[in-house]
Design a protein around this motif. Structure first.
Motif, PDB file in Angstrom:
ATOM      1  N   ASN A 188       2.875  10.773 -15.823  1.00  0.00           N
ATOM      2  CA  ASN A 188       4.290  10.924 -16.194  1.00  0.00           C
ATOM      3  C   ASN A 188       4.739   9.672 -16.958  1.00  0.00           C
ATOM      4  O   ASN A 188       3.955   8.749 -17.174  1.00  0.00           O
ATOM      5  CB  ASN A 188       5.137  11.197 -14.943  1.00  0.00           C
ATOM      6  CG  ASN A 188       5.018  10.077 -13.928  1.00  0.00           C
ATOM      7  OD1 ASN A 188       4.920   8.894 -14.284  1.00  0.00           O
ATOM      8  ND2 ASN A 188       5.003  10.432 -12.656  1.00  0.00           N
ATOM      9  N   LYS A 193      -0.248   8.978 -12.349  1.00  0.00           N
ATOM     10  CA  LYS A 193      -0.854  10.313 -12.339  1.00  0.00           C
ATOM     11  C   LYS A 193       0.055  11.246 -11.554  1.00  0.00           C
ATOM     12  O   LYS A 193       0.536  10.886 -10.479  1.00  0.00           O
ATOM     13  CB  LYS A 193      -2.237  10.272 -11.691  1.00  0.00           C
ATOM     14  CG  LYS A 193      -3.246   9.510 -12.523  1.00  0.00           C
ATOM     15  CD  LYS A 193      -4.653   9.730 -12.010  1.00  0.00           C
ATOM     16  CE  LYS A 193      -5.630   9.001 -12.921  1.00  0.00           C
ATOM     17  NZ  LYS A 193      -7.016   9.349 -12.623  1.00  0.00           N
ATOM     18  N   ASP A 194       0.249  12.431 -12.085  1.00  0.00           N
ATOM     19  CA  ASP A 194       1.216  13.350 -11.476  1.00  0.00           C
ATOM     20  C   ASP A 194       0.588  14.727 -11.333  1.00  0.00           C
ATOM     21  O   ASP A 194       0.085  15.282 -12.309  1.00  0.00           O
ATOM     22  CB  ASP A 194       2.472  13.402 -12.356  1.00  0.00           C
ATOM     23  CG  ASP A 194       3.719  13.782 -11.585  1.00  0.00           C
ATOM     24  OD1 ASP A 194       3.585  14.461 -10.552  1.00  0.00           O
ATOM     25  OD2 ASP A 194       4.811  13.396 -12.014  1.00  0.00           O
ATOM     26  N   GLY A 195       0.609  15.247 -10.135  1.00  0.00           N
ATOM     27  CA  GLY A 195       0.040  16.572  -9.888  1.00  0.00           C
ATOM     28  C   GLY A 195      -1.199  16.531  -9.009  1.00  0.00           C
ATOM     29  O   GLY A 195      -1.805  17.558  -8.718  1.00  0.00           O
ATOM     30  N   THR A 196      -1.542  15.339  -8.524  1.00  0.00           N
ATOM     31  CA  THR A 196      -2.766  15.174  -7.738  1.00  0.00           C
ATOM     32  C   THR A 196      -2.833  16.157  -6.563  1.00  0.00           C
ATOM     33  O   THR A 196      -3.847  16.817  -6.359  1.00  0.00           O
ATOM     34  CB  THR A 196      -2.845  13.731  -7.192  1.00  0.00           C
ATOM     35  OG1 THR A 196      -2.739  12.843  -8.300  1.00  0.00           O
ATOM     36  CG2 THR A 196      -4.142  13.495  -6.440  1.00  0.00           C
ATOM     37  N   ARG A 197      -1.748  16.242  -5.830  1.00  0.00           N
ATOM     38  CA  ARG A 197      -1.775  17.111  -4.639  1.00  0.00           C
ATOM     39  C   ARG A 197      -0.962  18.387  -4.863  1.00  0.00           C
ATOM     40  O   ARG A 197      -0.460  18.991  -3.922  1.00  0.00           O
ATOM     41  CB  ARG A 197      -1.258  16.325  -3.429  1.00  0.00           C
ATOM     42  CG  ARG A 197      -2.239  15.209  -2.999  1.00  0.00           C
ATOM     43  CD  ARG A 197      -2.600  15.324  -1.548  1.00  0.00           C
ATOM     44  NE  ARG A 197      -1.448  15.108  -0.700  1.00  0.00           N
ATOM     45  CZ  ARG A 197      -1.431  15.384   0.599  1.00  0.00           C
ATOM     46  NH1 ARG A 197      -2.485  15.912   1.190  1.00  0.00           N
ATOM     47  NH2 ARG A 197      -0.351  15.152   1.306  1.00  0.00           N
ATOM     48  N   PHE A 252       5.897   4.939  -5.159  1.00  0.00           N
ATOM     49  CA  PHE A 252       5.208   6.235  -5.051  1.00  0.00           C
ATOM     50  C   PHE A 252       4.314   6.324  -3.825  1.00  0.00           C
ATOM     51  O   PHE A 252       4.066   7.401  -3.301  1.00  0.00           O
ATOM     52  CB  PHE A 252       4.367   6.505  -6.309  1.00  0.00           C
ATOM     53  CG  PHE A 252       5.218   6.900  -7.489  1.00  0.00           C
ATOM     54  CD1 PHE A 252       5.843   8.135  -7.517  1.00  0.00           C
ATOM     55  CD2 PHE A 252       5.411   6.035  -8.544  1.00  0.00           C
ATOM     56  CE1 PHE A 252       6.656   8.505  -8.583  1.00  0.00           C
ATOM     57  CE2 PHE A 252       6.223   6.394  -9.622  1.00  0.00           C
ATOM     58  CZ  PHE A 252       6.844   7.633  -9.637  1.00  0.00           C
ATOM     59  N   HIS A 288       7.735   7.918  -2.255  1.00  0.00           N
ATOM     60  CA  HIS A 288       7.924   9.293  -2.721  1.00  0.00           C
ATOM     61  C   HIS A 288       6.929  10.268  -2.092  1.00  0.00           C
ATOM     62  O   HIS A 288       7.307  11.335  -1.621  1.00  0.00           O
ATOM     63  CB  HIS A 288       7.818   9.324  -4.253  1.00  0.00           C
ATOM     64  CG  HIS A 288       8.037  10.662  -4.859  1.00  0.00           C
ATOM     65  ND1 HIS A 288       9.266  11.293  -4.854  1.00  0.00           N
ATOM     66  CD2 HIS A 288       7.188  11.517  -5.503  1.00  0.00           C
ATOM     67  CE1 HIS A 288       9.162  12.465  -5.475  1.00  0.00           C
ATOM     68  NE2 HIS A 288       7.915  12.630  -5.872  1.00  0.00           N
ATOM     69  N   ALA A 292       7.762  13.528   0.359  1.00  0.00           N
ATOM     70  CA  ALA A 292       7.563  14.857  -0.237  1.00  0.00           C
ATOM     71  C   ALA A 292       6.370  15.599   0.347  1.00  0.00           C
ATOM     72  O   ALA A 292       6.188  16.784   0.080  1.00  0.00           O
ATOM     73  CB  ALA A 292       7.377  14.711  -1.755  1.00  0.00           C
ATOM     74  N   SER A 293       5.561  14.931   1.139  1.00  0.00           N
ATOM     75  CA  SER A 293       4.281  15.518   1.552  1.00  0.00           C
ATOM     76  C   SER A 293       4.453  16.668   2.546  1.00  0.00           C
ATOM     77  O   SER A 293       5.347  16.652   3.389  1.00  0.00           O
ATOM     78  CB  SER A 293       3.394  14.445   2.187  1.00  0.00           C
ATOM     79  OG  SER A 293       3.943  14.073   3.426  1.00  0.00           O
ATOM     80  N   PRO A 294       3.587  17.668   2.459  1.00  0.00           N
ATOM     81  CA  PRO A 294       3.651  18.764   3.419  1.00  0.00           C
ATOM     82  C   PRO A 294       3.478  18.282   4.864  1.00  0.00           C
ATOM     83  O   PRO A 294       4.090  18.843   5.783  1.00  0.00           O
ATOM     84  CB  PRO A 294       2.484  19.679   3.011  1.00  0.00           C
ATOM     85  CG  PRO A 294       1.756  19.018   1.898  1.00  0.00           C
ATOM     86  CD  PRO A 294       2.559  17.849   1.427  1.00  0.00           C
ATOM     87  N   ARG A 304       4.420  22.476  -8.784  1.00  0.00           N
ATOM     88  CA  ARG A 304       5.119  21.711  -9.830  1.00  0.00           C
ATOM     89  C   ARG A 304       4.448  21.952 -11.174  1.00  0.00           C
ATOM     90  O   ARG A 304       3.229  22.020 -11.264  1.00  0.00           O
ATOM     91  CB  ARG A 304       5.109  20.223  -9.483  1.00  0.00           C
ATOM     92  CG  ARG A 304       6.022  19.865  -8.307  1.00  0.00           C
ATOM     93  CD  ARG A 304       5.777  18.468  -7.803  1.00  0.00           C
ATOM     94  NE  ARG A 304       4.485  18.372  -7.113  1.00  0.00           N
ATOM     95  CZ  ARG A 304       3.669  17.343  -7.220  1.00  0.00           C
ATOM     96  NH1 ARG A 304       3.976  16.302  -7.980  1.00  0.00           N
ATOM     97  NH2 ARG A 304       2.512  17.336  -6.567  1.00  0.00           N
ATOM     98  N   PHE A 326      11.575  18.569 -14.712  1.00  0.00           N
ATOM     99  CA  PHE A 326      10.909  19.075 -13.497  1.00  0.00           C
ATOM    100  C   PHE A 326      11.030  20.596 -13.477  1.00  0.00           C
ATOM    101  O   PHE A 326      12.127  21.144 -13.574  1.00  0.00           O
ATOM    102  CB  PHE A 326      11.638  18.442 -12.307  1.00  0.00           C
ATOM    103  CG  PHE A 326      11.224  18.909 -10.943  1.00  0.00           C
ATOM    104  CD1 PHE A 326      10.273  18.220 -10.207  1.00  0.00           C
ATOM    105  CD2 PHE A 326      11.829  20.024 -10.354  1.00  0.00           C
ATOM    106  CE1 PHE A 326       9.923  18.634  -8.925  1.00  0.00           C
ATOM    107  CE2 PHE A 326      11.477  20.435  -9.075  1.00  0.00           C
ATOM    108  CZ  PHE A 326      10.523  19.737  -8.370  1.00  0.00           C
ATOM    109  N   PHE A 336      12.961  23.897  -2.332  1.00  0.00           N
ATOM    110  CA  PHE A 336      13.438  22.780  -3.155  1.00  0.00           C
ATOM    111  C   PHE A 336      14.612  22.077  -2.480  1.00  0.00           C
ATOM    112  O   PHE A 336      14.667  20.841  -2.434  1.00  0.00           O
ATOM    113  CB  PHE A 336      13.848  23.261  -4.552  1.00  0.00           C
ATOM    114  CG  PHE A 336      14.477  22.169  -5.366  1.00  0.00           C
ATOM    115  CD1 PHE A 336      13.691  21.205  -5.981  1.00  0.00           C
ATOM    116  CD2 PHE A 336      15.852  22.068  -5.480  1.00  0.00           C
ATOM    117  CE1 PHE A 336      14.267  20.166  -6.706  1.00  0.00           C
ATOM    118  CE2 PHE A 336      16.437  21.034  -6.212  1.00  0.00           C
ATOM    119  CZ  PHE A 336      15.640  20.081  -6.819  1.00  0.00           C
ATOM    120  N   LEU A 343      14.617  13.730  -0.338  1.00  0.00           N
ATOM    121  CA  LEU A 343      14.293  12.775  -1.399  1.00  0.00           C
ATOM    122  C   LEU A 343      15.575  12.129  -1.934  1.00  0.00           C
ATOM    123  O   LEU A 343      15.616  10.916  -2.167  1.00  0.00           O
ATOM    124  CB  LEU A 343      13.554  13.474  -2.548  1.00  0.00           C
ATOM    125  CG  LEU A 343      12.151  14.001  -2.245  1.00  0.00           C
ATOM    126  CD1 LEU A 343      11.606  14.801  -3.427  1.00  0.00           C
ATOM    127  CD2 LEU A 343      11.207  12.853  -1.919  1.00  0.00           C
TER     128      LEU A 343
END
Ligand code: HEM
Length: 379
Positions: A188, A193-197, A252, A288, A292-294, A304, A326, A336, A343
Motif C-alpha cells: 500500500n 505489504k497488504d493482503g497477507t492474511r 501495523f 492494526h 483486525a485479526s480474526p 479485502r 478500501f 465491517f 479500529l
C-alpha cells in the motif's frame, strides 16, 4: 488467458485474483420508472459481458449519422482480465424521500441498512452513497475506465453519475500464501505489504462462511451475492513519512521490508499475539493487525480488494490527497461495522488516516447465461 468468465454463480471481480487497476463509479437513478431500471440493468449486463471478452459494446452497425455503440478507446487493447461488478445501494430500495419508488422496499434484506456513523470518519457526502455502484477492475487502466464510461453512457437518461474513484495499484491479494501472487503481495502507499492474511479467492469454505450471502440469510434474491463496503481512506502521507521505522512497524504489528509479523521471520508466519517482551506485547495492543485479526474478533473475516488512489494535491494544505480506496466484500455489513467500531477508536493507524468517503452496496449473484441479467431475481 486474459479473459475472466463473466457468467457464474457469483459475479466476477470478488473472488477473482485482484487485477492491477480500478475504475469505480456510483450512480443515482433519476428515472421514476421501474421498467427503465430493468432495461438499464439488461443493457448493462449485455455490454459488460461483451467488454469482459475484450469485445466492443454491441449495437447497430456503424452509421455516420449516429454516435457509435462503443466509445472506442479500448479497440485493439486486450481484455486484460476485466471484471465488471455491480451493487445496489440501500437508497435504491427506499428513495431519497423515503418512498418505495420502485416497489422494492419489501425485498430489502434486514441486514441492509445504511452504515451507522462510525469512529474515524469525516465523510464527504459528494464522495459517498449511490443507488448503484459499478466496480471495474483490469490490468489495463484504459480498459477499466472504458467499461465504466460506457455503462455511464448507456445509462444516460436513467441514471446520473454520483462519484467516482480511479485506483492505480492493488493493495490486496486474494491469492494468499499457498500459490502466492506472482508479483508477491502488493504494497500500500504506506509501503507495507497488504493482503497477507486476506481471504484467498479459491478458499470456497472461507468464501461461503464470510463472503457469499446464503439463500437462508434472508432475501433469496441475494443468495450467492455479497455486500460491498467502499471507503475512501485518506492517508496523511507527510507525517507518516516522518515517522521512524520502528514506530511504523509497531502501528501495523509487522516488519516493513519482509511483511512478517513482529513475532515472526517470514511474511506468512502466524502472528503470536501472546508473545511479550520487556515493554509488553511484542505486537502492541493498538497494532492494526491485532485489532483486525480474526483471533481477536471471534473468527470474523472479510475479503479485502482495495486500491491505492491519488487525486493530486489537497489545495487547502498543499499535501498529497492520496490513500487507500478500501473495498471489502462480506456476507453481512455488520462484519465491517464491528471491525471499524474497534479500529476507529483504538487503532494506532488512526493518527495517519481518516475515512472520507463511504458506500454500502448489496451485490447480486452472478448471471447464468445470455438470457440472465444483473438483479433479475430482485425485479
Ligand atoms: C490487515 C493496512 C484499513 C481490516 C492489514 C495489513 C495491512 C493493512 C498492512 C497487514 C497485512 C494483511 O494481512 O493484509 C491497512 C491500511 C488501512 C487499513 C493502510 C487504511 C488506510 C483497514 C480497515 C479495515 C481493515 C478500515 C476494516 C474495517 C483489516 C483486516 C486485516 C488487515 C481484517 C487482516 C487481519 C488478519 O487477518 O490478521 N491492513 N488497513 N483494514 N486489515 Fe487493514
Amino acid at each position: 488467458t486474459d479473459v475472466v468468465d463473466f457468467h457464474g454463480p457469483h459475479q466476477a471481480g470478488i473472488a477473482t485474483a485482484v487485477q492491477d487497476r480500478l475504475a469505480f463509479m456510483t450512480f443515482d437513478v433519476t428515472s421514476t420508472s421501474r421498467a427503465d431500471v430493468v432495461e438499464l440493468l439488461k443493457s448493462w449486463t449485455t455490454a459488460a459481458e461483451a467488454m469482459t471478452r475484450g469485445a466492443a459494446v454491441p449495437g447497430a452497425p456503424p452509421d455516420d449519422q449516429v454516435p457509435p455503440a462503443d466509445t472506442g478507446e479500448a479497440v485493439g487493447l486486450p481484455a486484460a482480465r476485466l471484471t465488471v461488478t455491480v451493487g445496489f445501494g440501500p437508497s435504491l430500495f427506499t428513495g431519497p424521500d423515503g418512498s418505495d419508488r420502485f416497489g422494492l422496499a419489501a425485498r430489502r434484506p434486514a441486514a441492509f441498512v445504511p452504515l451507522p456513523a462510525l469512529p474515524g470518519e469525516l465523510l464527504d457526502p459528494a464522495r459517498s452513497g449511490g443507488d448503484i455502484a459499478v466496480q471495474a477492475c483490469s490490468d489495463d487502466p484504459q480498459v477499466a475506465f472504458h467499461a465504466v464510461r460506457n455503462l455511464a453512457r448507456i445509462g444516460r437518461g436513467t441514471v446520473v453519475a454520483r462519484w467516482a474513484e480511479l485506483g492505480f495499484g492493488k493493495t490486496s491479494s486474494t491469492q494468499g500464501s499457498a500459490d502466492g501472487d506472482p508479483g508477491g503481495t502488493p504494497r500500500n502507499l504506506m509501503g507495507f505489504k497488504d493482503g497477507t492474511r486476506n481471504i484467498v479467492g479459491t478458499d470456497d469454505a472461507a468464501l461461503d462462511q464470510h463472503v457469499w450471502v446464503a439463500d437462508a440469510d434472508g432475501q433469496g434474491w441475494l443468495g450467492g451475492g455479497s455486500y460491498l463496503v467502499a471507503r475512501r481512506i485518506r492517508m496523511f502521507v507527510e507525517p507518516w513519512d516522518r515517522d521512524r521505522l520502528g514506530d511504523q512497524e509497531a502501528v501495523f504489528g509487522r516488519f516493513k521490508d519482509s511483511g512478517a509479523p513482529l513475532t515472526g521471520k517470514a511474511e506468512f508466519d502466524a502472528p503470536d499475539y501472546a508473545a511479550t517482551g520487556a515493554d509488553g506485547p511484542v505486537i502492541p495492543a493498538n497494532a492494526h493487525i491485532r485489532l483486525a485479526s480474526p483471533e481477536n474478533n471471534g473468527g470474523l473475516r472479510i475479503l479485502r480488494r482495495g486500491y491505492s488512489y491519488t487525486d493530486g494535491i489537497d489545495a487547502t494544505t498543499g499535501t498529497l490527497d492520496a490513500g487507500l480506496f478500501f473495498l471489502a466484500y462480506m456476507r453481512d455489513p455488520n462484519q465491517f461495522v464491528t471491525l471499524q467500531r474497534k479500529l476507529g477508536t483504538s487503532d494506532a493507524l488512526n493518527e495517519y488516516i481518516r475515512h472520507v468517503g463511504s458506500g454500502l452496496f448489496a451485490v447480486p449473484p452472478g448471471t447464468s447465461g445470455p438470457d440472465d441479467w444483473w438483479g433479475r431475481a430482485l425485479f
